[in-house]
Every structure is written in C-alpha cells, then in structure tokens.
Design a protein around this motif. Structure first.
Motif, short mmCIF file in Angstrom:
data_model
loop_
_atom_site.label_atom_id
_atom_site.label_comp_id
_atom_site.label_asym_id
_atom_site.label_seq_id
_atom_site.Cartn_x
_atom_site.Cartn_y
_atom_site.Cartn_z
N THR A 2 43.45 28.72 -2.36
CA THR A 2 43.73 28.79 -0.94
C THR A 2 43.95 27.49 -0.37
O THR A 2 43.21 26.80 -0.91
CB THR A 2 42.86 29.70 -0.10
N GLU A 3 44.57 27.38 0.59
CA GLU A 3 44.76 25.93 1.29
C GLU A 3 43.57 25.31 1.83
O GLU A 3 42.68 26.25 2.24
CB GLU A 3 45.72 26.00 2.36
N LEU A 24 44.18 31.72 -8.78
CA LEU A 24 44.48 31.59 -7.32
C LEU A 24 43.88 30.50 -6.61
O LEU A 24 42.65 30.23 -6.95
CB LEU A 24 44.41 32.89 -6.78
#
Length: 69
Positions: A68-69, A66
C-alpha cells in the motif's frame, strides 16, 4: 497450450529493461491495467520479448506480493 494456472492475464509488452542478470518487463493488460514482472535476462531473450510482444501473464497465488502507499 493447456495450463493448470487459473490466473492468466493477456496483454502486450510495453517495455523491457535488461540488466546484467535480470529483466524488468512491463505489460499493458487487455483490461487497461499495467503489471511489471522481473524475470531472468536469459528468459526474456529466450522468449524474444520486445515492445509490442503479445503475452499471457501466469500468476501463482503463492508468488503475489501486495503493498500500500
């Protein structure tokens, strides 16, 4: 076909980009989301993956990353 993998997502191939050894396969899931898978070029050839191919993505929880930005 019976599989023990619980995370099975049906979709349609929207793009296959092949390199020398690997292929990047984009899949539009039936629910509308898009996922991308990197597989060997040989596997993509063996499966006959092309735009419009119906597929089922099998996802092992130990192989999910995963970000995240």
């Amino acid at each position: 076909m019976k599989l023990s993998t619980r995370n099975q997502l049906a979709g349609t191939v929207t793009a296959v980009v092949t390199g020398e050894a690997m292929a990047v396969v984009k899949v539009q899931l039936d629910g509308g989301s898009e996922i991308t898978s990197s597989i060997t070029k040989q596997a993509a050839d063996d499966l006959g993956l092309t735009d419009g191919s119906k597929v089922i993505a099998l996802i092992k929880s130990t192989d999910v990353a995963l970000a995240t930005e």
